[in-house]
Design an enzyme around this catalytic site. Sequence first.
Site, PDB file in Angstrom:
ATOM      1  N   VAL A  55      18.062   1.874  13.939  1.00 22.68           N
ATOM      2  CA  VAL A  55      17.013   2.725  14.500  1.00 22.68           C
ATOM      3  C   VAL A  55      17.420   3.162  15.907  1.00 22.68           C
ATOM      4  CG1 VAL A  55      14.602   2.758  15.288  1.00 22.68           C
ATOM      5  CG2 VAL A  55      15.205   1.613  13.141  1.00 22.68           C
ATOM      6  N   CYS A  56      17.191   4.433  16.188  1.00 27.27           N
ATOM      7  CA  CYS A  56      17.511   4.989  17.501  1.00 27.27           C
ATOM      8  C   CYS A  56      16.235   5.569  18.111  1.00 27.27           C
ATOM      9  CB  CYS A  56      18.582   6.071  17.362  1.00 27.27           C
ATOM     10  SG  CYS A  56      19.047   6.812  18.939  1.00 27.27           S
TER      11      CYS A  56
END
Length: 166
Positions: free
Chosen positions: A89-90
């Site tokens: 996840v960014c």
Amino acid sequence: MSGSQGALLLKKQLNDIKKHPVDGFSAGLFDDSNVFEWEILIMGPPETLYEGGFFKAKLVFPKEYPNQPPKMIFLSQIWHPNVYTSGEVCISILHPPGEDAYGYEQASERWLPIHSVESILISVISMLSHPNDESPANIEAAKEYREDKEAFRKKVARCVRRSQEE
């Protein structure tokens, strides 16, 4: 804060989540002997393309927690502009503290030691509801999200179906 202090903080947060569950996710440890690796289940948010999905993920905390952010990685396949193809996840709050070298994020948007497992997971649920295609981790998903919503919707629907079968 030392690793043992981080471990105590994580144990407290785990107990808080168990005592006061939050809609949209569940959390626990993969292995009771390692408080630095959590097993997460995120329910696709209602009224989004991800609704009905049960997405498995893990949170991996560094020994420097809470001074450094954990990494969140989806184990279930997920098609989203802000999730790398590796599943990582960014989002801003999972970026290291301080100023952004590229000037895209303010320090206040990045990791702060006041964030908890609960605030991270609520941010991830919000990310599922409102993709940020301006700063994508998955450029192909972001392009499709902008230019071919129907193809994007179909890929997400496949991910939701797969997550229900896992």
